[in-house]
Motif scaffolding. Structure first.
Motif, PDB file in Angstrom:
ATOM      1  N   ALA A   1       0.837  -1.203   0.000  1.00 52.81           N
ATOM      2  CA  ALA A   1       0.000   0.000   0.000  1.00 52.81           C
ATOM      3  C   ALA A   1       0.876   1.260   0.000  1.00 52.81           C
ATOM      4  CB  ALA A   1      -0.941  -0.008   1.205  1.00 52.81           C
ATOM      5  N   ASP A   2       1.955   1.242   0.775  1.00 47.89           N
ATOM      6  CA  ASP A   2       2.882   2.382   0.808  1.00 47.89           C
ATOM      7  C   ASP A   2       3.549   2.584  -0.555  1.00 47.89           C
ATOM      8  OD1 ASP A   2       2.309   2.750   3.517  1.00 47.89           O
ATOM      9  OD2 ASP A   2       4.125   1.704   4.199  1.00 47.89           O
ATOM     10  N   MET A   3       3.956   1.476  -1.196  1.00 47.66           N
ATOM     11  CA  MET A   3       4.595   1.581  -2.516  1.00 47.66           C
ATOM     12  C   MET A   3       3.603   2.086  -3.560  1.00 47.66           C
ATOM     13  SD  MET A   3       7.292  -1.601  -2.864  1.00 47.66           S
ATOM     14  CE  MET A   3       6.015  -2.861  -2.808  1.00 47.66           C
ATOM     15  N   GLU A   4       2.349   1.635  -3.471  1.00 46.61           N
ATOM     16  CA  GLU A   4       1.350   2.103  -4.428  1.00 46.61           C
ATOM     17  C   GLU A   4       1.090   3.601  -4.248  1.00 46.61           C
ATOM     18  OE1 GLU A   4      -3.060   1.128  -6.224  1.00 46.61           O
ATOM     19  OE2 GLU A   4      -2.221  -0.199  -4.700  1.00 46.61           O
ATOM     20  N   ALA A   5       1.004   4.050  -3.009  1.00 42.34           N
ATOM     21  CA  ALA A   5       0.813   5.487  -2.759  1.00 42.34           C
ATOM     22  C   ALA A   5       1.977   6.288  -3.342  1.00 42.34           C
ATOM     23  CB  ALA A   5       0.669   5.743  -1.258  1.00 42.34           C
ATOM     24  N   PHE A   6       3.188   5.771  -3.183  1.00 37.32           N
ATOM     25  CA  PHE A   6       4.356   6.431  -3.757  1.00 37.32           C
ATOM     26  C   PHE A   6       4.270   6.416  -5.281  1.00 37.32           C
ATOM     27  CE2 PHE A   6       8.770   6.337  -5.331  1.00 37.32           C
ATOM     28  CZ  PHE A   6       9.191   7.571  -4.846  1.00 37.32           C
ATOM     29  N   ALA A   7       3.932   5.278  -5.877  1.00 31.31           N
ATOM     30  CA  ALA A   7       3.850   5.152  -7.335  1.00 31.31           C
ATOM     31  C   ALA A   7       2.871   6.156  -7.929  1.00 31.31           C
ATOM     32  CB  ALA A   7       3.429   3.730  -7.718  1.00 31.31           C
ATOM     33  N   LEU A   8       1.730   6.335  -7.274  1.00 31.15           N
ATOM     34  CA  LEU A   8       0.688   7.208  -7.815  1.00 31.15           C
ATOM     35  C   LEU A   8       1.054   8.680  -7.758  1.00 31.15           C
ATOM     36  CD1 LEU A   8      -2.528   5.354  -6.588  1.00 31.15           C
ATOM     37  CD2 LEU A   8      -1.378   5.205  -8.818  1.00 31.15           C
ATOM     38  N   THR A   9       2.078   9.022  -6.985  1.00 32.54           N
ATOM     39  CA  THR A   9       2.572  10.405  -6.999  1.00 32.54           C
ATOM     40  C   THR A   9       3.893  10.530  -7.764  1.00 32.54           C
ATOM     41  OG1 THR A   9       3.737  10.188  -4.880  1.00 32.54           O
ATOM     42  CG2 THR A   9       1.454  10.956  -4.803  1.00 32.54           C
ATOM     43  N   PHE A  10       4.736   9.496  -7.709  1.00 33.40           N
ATOM     44  CA  PHE A  10       6.056   9.553  -8.326  1.00 33.40           C
ATOM     45  C   PHE A  10       5.984   9.493  -9.856  1.00 33.40           C
ATOM     46  CE2 PHE A  10      10.164   7.455  -9.530  1.00 33.40           C
ATOM     47  CZ  PHE A  10      10.995   8.509  -9.180  1.00 33.40           C
ATOM     48  N   VAL A  11       5.213   8.567 -10.406  1.00 33.85           N
ATOM     49  CA  VAL A  11       5.150   8.420 -11.864  1.00 33.85           C
ATOM     50  C   VAL A  11       4.623   9.702 -12.529  1.00 33.85           C
ATOM     51  CG1 VAL A  11       4.166   7.104 -13.784  1.00 33.85           C
ATOM     52  CG2 VAL A  11       5.089   5.904 -11.787  1.00 33.85           C
ATOM     53  N   PRO A  12       3.539  10.329 -12.035  1.00 33.34           N
ATOM     54  CA  PRO A  12       3.136  11.609 -12.635  1.00 33.34           C
ATOM     55  C   PRO A  12       4.230  12.683 -12.531  1.00 33.34           C
ATOM     56  CG  PRO A  12       1.326  10.698 -11.367  1.00 33.34           C
ATOM     57  CD  PRO A  12       2.537   9.845 -11.078  1.00 33.34           C
ATOM     58  N   SER A  13       5.012  12.667 -11.457  1.00 28.71           N
ATOM     59  CA  SER A  13       6.124  13.618 -11.326  1.00 28.71           C
ATOM     60  C   SER A  13       7.190  13.365 -12.384  1.00 28.71           C
ATOM     61  CB  SER A  13       6.767  13.503  -9.946  1.00 28.71           C
ATOM     62  OG  SER A  13       6.285  14.465  -9.080  1.00 28.71           O
ATOM     63  N   VAL A  14       7.488  12.083 -12.634  1.00 30.54           N
ATOM     64  CA  VAL A  14       8.451  11.732 -13.683  1.00 30.54           C
ATOM     65  C   VAL A  14       7.936  12.243 -15.016  1.00 30.54           C
ATOM     66  CG1 VAL A  14       9.485   9.823 -14.987  1.00 30.54           C
ATOM     67  CG2 VAL A  14       9.404   9.702 -12.492  1.00 30.54           C
ATOM     68  N   LYS A  15       6.662  11.969 -15.304  1.00 33.01           N
ATOM     69  CA  LYS A  15       6.079  12.398 -16.579  1.00 33.01           C
ATOM     70  C   LYS A  15       6.112  13.928 -16.726  1.00 33.01           C
ATOM     71  CE  LYS A  15       2.624  10.047 -18.285  1.00 33.01           C
ATOM     72  NZ  LYS A  15       1.486   9.186 -18.621  1.00 33.01           N
ATOM     73  N   LYS A  16       5.846  14.629 -15.656  1.00 31.65           N
ATOM     74  CA  LYS A  16       5.877  16.093 -15.703  1.00 31.65           C
ATOM     75  C   LYS A  16       7.290  16.587 -15.958  1.00 31.65           C
ATOM     76  CE  LYS A  16       4.619  20.202 -13.101  1.00 31.65           C
ATOM     77  NZ  LYS A  16       4.053  20.736 -11.863  1.00 31.65           N
ATOM     78  N   GLU A  17       8.288  16.005 -15.284  1.00 31.03           N
ATOM     79  CA  GLU A  17       9.684  16.418 -15.470  1.00 31.03           C
ATOM     80  C   GLU A  17      10.155  16.173 -16.903  1.00 31.03           C
ATOM     81  OE1 GLU A  17      11.956  18.054 -13.314  1.00 31.03           O
ATOM     82  OE2 GLU A  17      10.016  18.398 -12.349  1.00 31.03           O
ATOM     83  N   LEU A  18       9.609  15.152 -17.556  1.00 32.29           N
ATOM     84  CA  LEU A  18       9.985  14.835 -18.939  1.00 32.29           C
ATOM     85  C   LEU A  18       9.087  15.521 -19.951  1.00 32.29           C
ATOM     86  CD1 LEU A  18      10.810  11.071 -18.446  1.00 32.29           C
ATOM     87  CD2 LEU A  18      12.411  12.841 -19.180  1.00 32.29           C
TER      88      LEU A  18
END
Length: 177
Positions: free
Chosen positions: A156-173
């Motif tokens: 659950a902790d990893m999923e919460a991180f994934a749902l914020t981290f991946v959009p951040s990666v996409k925004k940075e790129l």
């Protein structure tokens, strides 16, 4: 004399207990505001990092190239993140990447498109980027032995991180998809 020993012994024991409590672990470092150049929320990364004194981040700036980022605490693995720019979608539930997981399960529908797989200590998400240079991204994250011991809570902790981290990666790129 006898009376002072009786009254000072409990005070001494209390003092030692307080001293020991202060030395027993905890987090003495500041939580990172980014993972190798990709902004992260302290709330989402906090449960993935172990207690300790010193956080060190090493690796490539994830938005500049395909690369890896290592976040360690007192020389223990905290979070390892990788971003790979790809020319097509790679299925995280496919047979070719099955070896990367323990107890692999498909992640539910992602709010940003693509597909994901979650293991006991890692996740892999393939998502469209949509720029002329980057068709898709594969984002991989693993956590160290000191993350939450309960596998369901860690997932659950990893999923919460994934749902914020991946959009951040996409925004940075500057992804458009």
């Amino acid at each position: 004399m006898r009376r002072s020993v009786r009254t000072s012994a409990p005070a001494l024991l209390c003092g030692l207990a307080l001293l020991a409590a202060g030395c027993g672990g905890g987090r003495e470092y500041a939580l990172p505001k980014d993972v190798c150049g990709v902004p992260v929320s302290e709330k989402s990364i906090s449960p993935l990092l172990p207690e300790g004194e010193r956080l060190v981040m090493q690796g490539d700036r994830l938005a500049d190239m395909s690369g890896m980022c290592f976040v360690t605490v007192d020389s223990r693995e905290g979070v390892v993140a990788g971003v790979e720019k790809t020319d097509r979608f790679y299925d995280p539930m496919g047979e070719l990447v099955e070896y990367k997981f323990t107890n692999r399960k498909k992640m539910g529908p992602l709010p940003f498109g693509g597909a994901g797989a979650m293991g006991d200590k890692n996740f892999v998400i393939s998502t469209p980027c949509g720029t002329p240079d980057v068709s898709h991204l594969t984002v991989s994250v693993s956590v160290g032995e000191r993350a939450e011991e309960d596998a369901d809570r860690r997932r659950a902790d990893m999923e919460a991180f994934a749902l914020t981290f991946v959009p951040s990666v996409k925004k940075e790129l500057a992804c458009t998809a």
